[in-house]
Design a protein around this motif. Sequence first.
Motif, PDB file in Angstrom:
ATOM      1  N   GLU A   5      34.363  34.518  41.727  1.00  0.00           N
ATOM      2  CA  GLU A   5      34.726  35.431  40.640  1.00  0.00           C
ATOM      3  C   GLU A   5      35.917  36.286  41.041  1.00  0.00           C
ATOM      4  OE1 GLU A   5      34.438  38.895  40.532  1.00  0.00           O
ATOM      5  OE2 GLU A   5      32.758  39.496  41.806  1.00  0.00           O
TER       6      GLU A   5
ATOM      7  N   SER B 198      30.589  40.874  40.125  1.00  0.00           N
ATOM      8  CA  SER B 198      30.444  40.619  38.692  1.00  0.00           C
ATOM      9  C   SER B 198      29.004  40.298  38.318  1.00  0.00           C
ATOM     10  CB  SER B 198      31.344  39.448  38.300  1.00  0.00           C
ATOM     11  OG  SER B 198      30.935  38.870  37.082  1.00  0.00           O
TER      12      SER B 198
ATOM     13  N   HIS C  69      38.356  39.681  39.612  1.00  0.00           N
ATOM     14  CA  HIS C  69      38.475  40.776  38.649  1.00  0.00           C
ATOM     15  C   HIS C  69      39.562  41.753  39.093  1.00  0.00           C
ATOM     16  CE1 HIS C  69      34.609  39.258  37.162  1.00  0.00           C
ATOM     17  NE2 HIS C  69      34.911  39.891  36.044  1.00  0.00           N
TER      18      HIS C  69
ATOM     19  N   GLY D 291      39.025  38.836  34.151  1.00  0.00           N
ATOM     20  CA  GLY D 291      37.807  38.193  34.644  1.00  0.00           C
ATOM     21  C   GLY D 291      37.974  36.691  34.760  1.00  0.00           C
TER      22      GLY D 291
ATOM     23  N   HIS E  21      35.755  33.297  36.357  1.00  0.00           N
ATOM     24  CA  HIS E  21      34.542  32.775  36.988  1.00  0.00           C
ATOM     25  C   HIS E  21      34.687  31.277  37.152  1.00  0.00           C
ATOM     26  CE1 HIS E  21      33.151  36.602  35.250  1.00  0.00           C
ATOM     27  NE2 HIS E  21      32.343  36.638  36.290  1.00  0.00           N
TER      28      HIS E  21
ATOM     29  N   THR F  69      28.119  38.806  35.647  1.00  0.00           N
ATOM     30  CA  THR F  69      28.114  37.433  35.146  1.00  0.00           C
ATOM     31  C   THR F  69      28.000  36.446  36.292  1.00  0.00           C
ATOM     32  OG1 THR F  69      29.435  38.038  33.210  1.00  0.00           O
ATOM     33  CG2 THR F  69      29.442  35.719  33.860  1.00  0.00           C
ATOM     34  N   ALA F  70      28.722  36.701  37.389  1.00  0.00           N
ATOM     35  CA  ALA F  70      28.638  35.822  38.553  1.00  0.00           C
ATOM     36  C   ALA F  70      27.222  35.813  39.125  1.00  0.00           C
ATOM     37  CB  ALA F  70      29.639  36.256  39.618  1.00  0.00           C
TER      38      ALA F  70
ATOM     39  N   THR G 122      34.337  36.647  46.079  1.00  0.00           N
ATOM     40  CA  THR G 122      34.985  37.595  45.173  1.00  0.00           C
ATOM     41  C   THR G 122      36.445  37.810  45.540  1.00  0.00           C
ATOM     42  OG1 THR G 122      34.407  39.548  46.485  1.00  0.00           O
ATOM     43  CG2 THR G 122      32.793  38.800  44.866  1.00  0.00           C
TER      44      THR G 122
END
Length: 271
Positions: free
Chosen positions: A161, A171, A163, A198, A200, A173-174, A190
């Motif tokens: 991920e 994250s 960001h 973002g 992924h 979501t990750a 990361t």
Amino acid sequence: MNKKTLRVGMFGFGRTGRAVATVLFNTPHVELEWVARRSVGGRHRSVAEVLGVDSDTPAPFHATDAQDADTLLDQHPVDAIVDFSGEDGVLYYGEAAARRGITIISAISDYSPERLELLRELAERTVVMHSPNITVGINFLLMAAKVLRRILPDIDVEVFEEHFRSKPEVSGTAKVIAGELGIEEERIRTVRAGGIIGVHEVLFGFPYQTVRLKHESIAREAFGNGILFALDNLRDKTAGFYTMEDLMRPYFQMDGDACKGQETTHPAEAG
């Protein structure tokens, strides 16, 4: 066939909420009735003013500090509530919405177990959908990754991920992707750099090939597209608790004709 106009109220007007409001405000079959905030101050009194457009339906702001949810929903009725506020937002509107059969779509990324249990209780009386990342793309990625994981459960899998530089935590979501694929959270790779909104990616490593599933958020309006998908696919659903996976699953069903490229009925057009 024209879609029936859906009246929508929204909670939360941060960067993501504003992007979502922009999408809803410009969608013909959706009418953004209002946006609720804790208090209403400053020079802007409506979404239309924030966007700098003239409109007969300006989507005014309403202050939750000034009225309870029953008053808000009685005076300004809606068919659905979209929540981008925070985990306690549902405490304000949840019971009032459930009593009126108003659809609840929550995109809160990090609910406590208690709040999730409340959503499930509300779902006994109305339609409730929760997704920690409501973009269509990321949910497609997750479903496709789970299918491949089931096909070959012993292949190597890594989750990445990326960001913006100031984002401190891993994250959410990750974490969801890793959890669904049976990968320890500590293994998530990361990257923090610049203003990346973002990214992924799931990497599947085979002995003689690799498969990469990657999703990149180009703009926060992608969350608005996800909300539209949810609104359209929750139409006529019975009371219950739904996820984006529940709504997307019919689109993964492919019969023999579909595989041969013959004309088939699109799930969204069925019925």
